[in-house]
Design an enzyme around this catalytic site. Sequence first.
Site, short mmCIF file in Angstrom:
data_model
loop_
_atom_site.label_atom_id
_atom_site.label_comp_id
_atom_site.label_asym_id
_atom_site.label_seq_id
_atom_site.Cartn_x
_atom_site.Cartn_y
_atom_site.Cartn_z
N ASN A 151 7.36 9.99 -16.03
CA ASN A 151 8.52 9.56 -16.74
C ASN A 151 8.03 8.51 -17.42
O ASN A 151 7.45 7.69 -17.30
CB ASN A 151 9.65 9.33 -15.58
CG ASN A 151 10.33 10.54 -15.70
OD1 ASN A 151 10.99 11.24 -16.48
ND2 ASN A 151 10.29 10.96 -14.33
N ASP A 201 12.84 6.46 -13.20
CA ASP A 201 12.83 7.60 -14.09
C ASP A 201 12.66 6.95 -15.54
O ASP A 201 11.63 6.36 -15.90
CB ASP A 201 14.01 8.25 -13.53
CG ASP A 201 13.94 9.70 -14.04
OD1 ASP A 201 13.54 9.95 -15.08
OD2 ASP A 201 14.56 10.73 -13.17
#
Length: 293
Positions: A151, A201
């Site tokens: 990510n 993330d």
Amino acid sequence: MELTEPTVWSTDRLELGEGLRWVDDRLVLVDLLAGRLLETDGDAPTPLRELRRLDVPLGAVAPVADRPGDWLAAAGTGVTVLPATGDPRPVAELVAEAPEPTRMNDAVADPHGRFWAGSMTYAMVPGGGTLFRLTPGAEPVPAVTGLTIPNGPAFDATGTTMYLADTPRGEIDRFTVDPATGDLRGREPFLRLSPADGGPDGMTLDAADHLWIALWGGSAVRRYRPDGTLDREIRLPAKQPAGICLGGPDLRRLFIGTARVGLDSAGPQDGALLAVDVPVPGLPAARAGAPAS
């Protein structure tokens, strides 16, 4: 309008709200698994407007330099141009031949016009993910291998520092980037999180070189100083923050995309787009160089 607490920015609820970008005075994001490219305004909450709908997962997009309305997209098993009008045009097939079923995930342009796109297996096989670098006029390069769910990445204003998260491992590494070639060197651990924190993330850097991170499963976003120490945490009314960016008229509005996917019992704000104002502005969204025709 000053937002001192996380505020719901739309009545929409997304399956997986990712890939947030502030581009041309509006917020652009994706509902990843649904293949939807969406936009909304930054000055007041409004319903999301659908720009595109693909029949494959849409990981993230970057605006194409000098081609208003065109997007370079990590979609399906490769990279595609989404033109302002007309059908998508494939640019590079990256993972269609992978040994496990694999799709593209997060992606971003760096300040030098290169496009960086991560892949992951649907089964989240450890080591099955790769970060690819696409430079206009050159073949795609697997820049970082052995990842699980990459990510980011997130770049500083000069494009010489890159942060990359591997979400299930709770790891963020920092790299030095050669501005001329995009080659990576000097990989070093930046942050190691426990499962209780949530998985790192979506990420973005602000104008003070501090790193904002969405914590999947952690119901929070955090801001970290360049030395890796925690500066601030903002608690959220959603369990799975996934994408993050700084936007609005002065780039001080922190937008957070969240997800409902995988939750046995989604709460009322899971899948919502959230916004809160912060003191330090973000960086302008970088544009990808136009791929060769």
